[in-house]
Design an enzyme around this catalytic site. Sequence first.
Site, short mmCIF file in Angstrom:
data_model
loop_
_atom_site.label_atom_id
_atom_site.label_comp_id
_atom_site.label_asym_id
_atom_site.label_seq_id
_atom_site.Cartn_x
_atom_site.Cartn_y
_atom_site.Cartn_z
N SER A 228 0.86 -1.19 0.00
CA SER A 228 0.00 0.00 0.00
C SER A 228 0.89 1.24 0.00
O SER A 228 2.00 1.21 0.55
CB SER A 228 -0.86 0.02 1.27
OG SER A 228 -1.52 1.28 1.39
N TYR B 204 -1.58 -0.25 10.36
CA TYR B 204 -1.78 -0.78 9.00
C TYR B 204 -0.60 -0.38 8.11
O TYR B 204 -0.04 -1.20 7.38
CB TYR B 204 -3.09 -0.23 8.43
CG TYR B 204 -3.31 -0.51 6.95
CD1 TYR B 204 -3.72 -1.76 6.52
CD2 TYR B 204 -3.10 0.50 6.00
CE1 TYR B 204 -3.93 -2.01 5.15
CE2 TYR B 204 -3.31 0.25 4.64
CZ TYR B 204 -3.72 -1.00 4.23
OH TYR B 204 -3.92 -1.25 2.89
P1 NAD Z 1 -11.44 -5.50 0.43
O1 NAD Z 1 -11.73 -5.32 1.88
O2 NAD Z 1 -12.54 -5.35 -0.55
O3 NAD Z 1 -10.75 -6.91 0.14
C1 NAD Z 1 -9.94 -7.56 1.07
C2 NAD Z 1 -10.21 -9.04 0.93
O4 NAD Z 1 -9.37 -9.76 1.85
C3 NAD Z 1 -11.66 -9.37 1.29
O5 NAD Z 1 -12.18 -10.29 0.35
C4 NAD Z 1 -11.54 -10.01 2.65
O6 NAD Z 1 -12.57 -10.93 2.94
C5 NAD Z 1 -10.20 -10.69 2.52
N1 NAD Z 1 -9.62 -11.03 3.81
C6 NAD Z 1 -9.51 -10.22 4.90
N2 NAD Z 1 -8.98 -10.91 5.92
C7 NAD Z 1 -8.75 -12.17 5.46
C8 NAD Z 1 -8.22 -13.33 6.06
N3 NAD Z 1 -7.83 -13.34 7.32
N4 NAD Z 1 -8.11 -14.45 5.29
C9 NAD Z 1 -8.52 -14.46 3.99
N5 NAD Z 1 -9.05 -13.38 3.38
C10 NAD Z 1 -9.15 -12.24 4.11
O7 NAD Z 1 -10.27 -4.47 0.10
P2 NAD Z 1 -9.34 -4.24 -1.18
O8 NAD Z 1 -9.27 -2.79 -1.33
O9 NAD Z 1 -9.74 -5.07 -2.33
O10 NAD Z 1 -7.94 -4.73 -0.58
C11 NAD Z 1 -7.12 -5.71 -1.16
C12 NAD Z 1 -5.69 -5.45 -0.77
O11 NAD Z 1 -5.30 -4.17 -1.27
C13 NAD Z 1 -5.47 -5.39 0.76
O12 NAD Z 1 -4.24 -6.03 1.06
C14 NAD Z 1 -5.38 -3.90 1.02
O13 NAD Z 1 -4.63 -3.63 2.18
C15 NAD Z 1 -4.69 -3.42 -0.24
N6 NAD Z 1 -4.86 -1.99 -0.50
C16 NAD Z 1 -6.09 -1.45 -0.75
C17 NAD Z 1 -6.19 -0.09 -0.97
C18 NAD Z 1 -7.50 0.60 -1.23
O14 NAD Z 1 -7.53 1.83 -1.28
N7 NAD Z 1 -8.60 -0.12 -1.41
C19 NAD Z 1 -5.06 0.70 -0.95
C20 NAD Z 1 -3.83 0.12 -0.70
C21 NAD Z 1 -3.74 -1.22 -0.48
#
Ligand code: NAD
Length: 252
Positions: free
Chosen positions: A147, A161
Amino acid sequence: MKISDQPVLLVTGGSRGIGAAVCLSAAEHGWAVAVNYASNRPAADAVVAAIAQAGGTAVAVEGDVGSEAGVSAIFDAVDKAFGRLDGLVNNAGIVGMPARIDEITPERLDRMLRVNVSGSILCAAAAVRRMSVRHGGKGGVIVNISSMAAVLGSAGQYVDYAASKGAIDSFTIGLSREVASDGIRVNAVRPGIIDTELHASGGLPDRARELSPSVPLKRPGTAQEVADAVLYLLSPSSSYVTGAILNVSGGR
Ligand code: NAD
């Protein structure tokens, strides 16, 4: 155990958001996909069904990456379904409610680090055991989802985080050097503000829209735009790229 010629990709947290976009795009690019989910089976089944409808191959694989037993269950299920593994996307991740450091509890910190850091490291270890040419595998590719928080720090929102994603950056660099001679490339993508349900799960449903003015490209990114970067790093087009951390952040 079934073994086919199709390369197999495991995507953790693949049932929604960035993970789901990666699963759908990977299937379009010829990967058989293991769609991991922690608890939302219907959402994972919907991704599997969409892939099948488009003529691809996918299975839903249950398991919490935040526990050792969960990680074992995930990889056992992949072994059973496909009998091979060629790629891993460490996508599963959680944020917390906005909190200052003096409000962060040990329980919250423990869960954050278990899911975001230990989960990614344990999944990579299990993947390397299957993919490394040292262990009789054919090599492979790992993409970690970091991230921009790793470099920006998330002050006043979730420094825990941000620190967990900083660990992912360090892990990406070290692991890429460690397993290069095992035939495995390791890279990371650093998304910026991406329009997914992550923000609502952290108590800030309007975060992506509210932060748009601070993004040089003046908008949040989409899950698909992150998936496109992940697919590049999974593909032979990036055959000389390892240890790289690609910002997909609209310049933020
Ligand atoms: P999201 O919350 O839609 O997706 C996260 C997914 O991870 C969900 O399907 C959730 O059920 C799953 N998950 C959470 N804990 C889990 C566990 N213990 N075991 C298995 N699955 C688990 O969010 P997203 O935005 O799609 O995030 C995906 C990745 O991108 C994450 O690592 C997040 O930190 C990273 N990210 C997102 C953003 C953003 O702005 N959305 C920015 C930077 C990084």
